[in-house]
Design a protein around this motif. Structure first.
Motif, PDB file in Angstrom:
ATOM      1  N   LEU A 139     -33.383 -36.576 -79.982  1.00  0.00           N
ATOM      2  CA  LEU A 139     -32.450 -35.869 -79.483  1.00  0.00           C
ATOM      3  C   LEU A 139     -31.776 -34.871 -80.266  1.00  0.00           C
ATOM      4  O   LEU A 139     -31.202 -35.236 -81.436  1.00  0.00           O
ATOM      5  CB  LEU A 139     -31.525 -36.376 -78.515  1.00  0.00           C
ATOM      6  CG  LEU A 139     -32.308 -37.305 -77.405  1.00  0.00           C
ATOM      7  CD1 LEU A 139     -31.292 -38.250 -76.695  1.00  0.00           C
ATOM      8  CD2 LEU A 139     -33.154 -36.324 -76.405  1.00  0.00           C
TER       9      LEU A 139
ATOM     10  N   LEU B 226     -37.398 -37.446 -70.697  1.00  0.00           N
ATOM     11  CA  LEU B 226     -36.883 -36.065 -70.841  1.00  0.00           C
ATOM     12  C   LEU B 226     -37.089 -35.240 -69.636  1.00  0.00           C
ATOM     13  O   LEU B 226     -37.784 -35.392 -68.701  1.00  0.00           O
ATOM     14  CB  LEU B 226     -37.729 -35.468 -71.939  1.00  0.00           C
ATOM     15  CG  LEU B 226     -37.050 -36.119 -73.331  1.00  0.00           C
ATOM     16  CD1 LEU B 226     -38.076 -35.533 -74.549  1.00  0.00           C
ATOM     17  CD2 LEU B 226     -35.872 -35.896 -73.698  1.00  0.00           C
TER      18      LEU B 226
ATOM     19  N   ASP C 145     -33.172 -30.579 -71.622  1.00  0.00           N
ATOM     20  CA  ASP C 145     -33.006 -31.746 -72.799  1.00  0.00           C
ATOM     21  C   ASP C 145     -33.136 -30.656 -73.835  1.00  0.00           C
ATOM     22  O   ASP C 145     -34.002 -29.844 -74.253  1.00  0.00           O
ATOM     23  CB  ASP C 145     -33.685 -32.820 -72.541  1.00  0.00           C
ATOM     24  CG  ASP C 145     -33.101 -33.706 -71.627  1.00  0.00           C
ATOM     25  OD1 ASP C 145     -31.861 -33.532 -70.899  1.00  0.00           O
ATOM     26  OD2 ASP C 145     -33.877 -34.668 -71.150  1.00  0.00           O
TER      27      ASP C 145
END
Length: 186
Positions: free
Chosen positions: A118, A129, A133
């Motif tokens: 991330l 996800l 994102d």
């Protein structure tokens, strides 16, 4: 009783190799809850894997994941984004379902449990996800944050591969930063 020929037995094994598994074991890192029907059919590929043809970054250029072996050197990205190298401790292969993770910088095909890096720090499984994102991609030897547009299941199952490079190391798969870790029984 009819005698089964070795050829027929081999055909049957080949047809079921990537099919639903009867194994209901679960990773020890997950809570002990009753597995869902999908989990009974397709046990998690822990910690995740990539299909044949996925390009892995190495100091000598990209190589298909199925061609990378134990002891070979791959590109590793440190927590602060520095590019380094490290050896592959081992490689494992299994069968599992895949998904396509689409981003504003391309698509990554992987398993739902593959941990990806991330941009905000930490890791998330590809299947968890959501659109919006942000994850890390490596371009021209530097990290770049890209936005997830969607996560779409792929029909069927496929042989998948994972490189064991250490419990906390990140390698580059099709340009995306992916956490490498031993399988559950490793």
């Amino acid at each position: 009783m009819r005698r089964t020929t070795p050829f027929l037995l081999l055909v049957c094994l080949a047809l079921t190799a990537c099919g639903p598994a009867s194994n209901t074991s679960r990773p020890t890192t997950q809570p002990t809850t009753k597995p869902t029907d999908d989990e009974r059919k397709y046990p998690p590929c822990h910690p995740g894997c990539f299909p044949k043809g996925t390009l892995v970054a190495t100091p000598s250029g990209p190589r298909e994941i199925q061609a990378v072996g134990k002891g070979e050197i791959v590109t590793i990205i440190t927590a602060d984004g520095e590019v380094t190298t490290g050896p592959v401790e081992s490689v494992f292969e299994t069968c599992n379902r895949l998904l396509d993770l689409t981003t504003d910088a391309g698509t990554l095909r992987t398993t739902e449990t593959q941990p990806l890096c991330l941009a905000a720090g930490g890791f998330a499984e590809a299947g968890k996800l959501k659109a919006g994102d942000r994850i890390w991609k490596c371009a021209d030897g530097k990290r770049a944050a890209v936005t997830v547009n969607g996560v779409n299941p792929v029909d069927g199952t496929s042989a998948v591969f994972n490189l064991v490079v250490g419990t906390d190391k990140v390698f580059v798969a099709n340009g995306f930063l992916a956490r490498g870790k031993p399988p559950v029984d490793h």
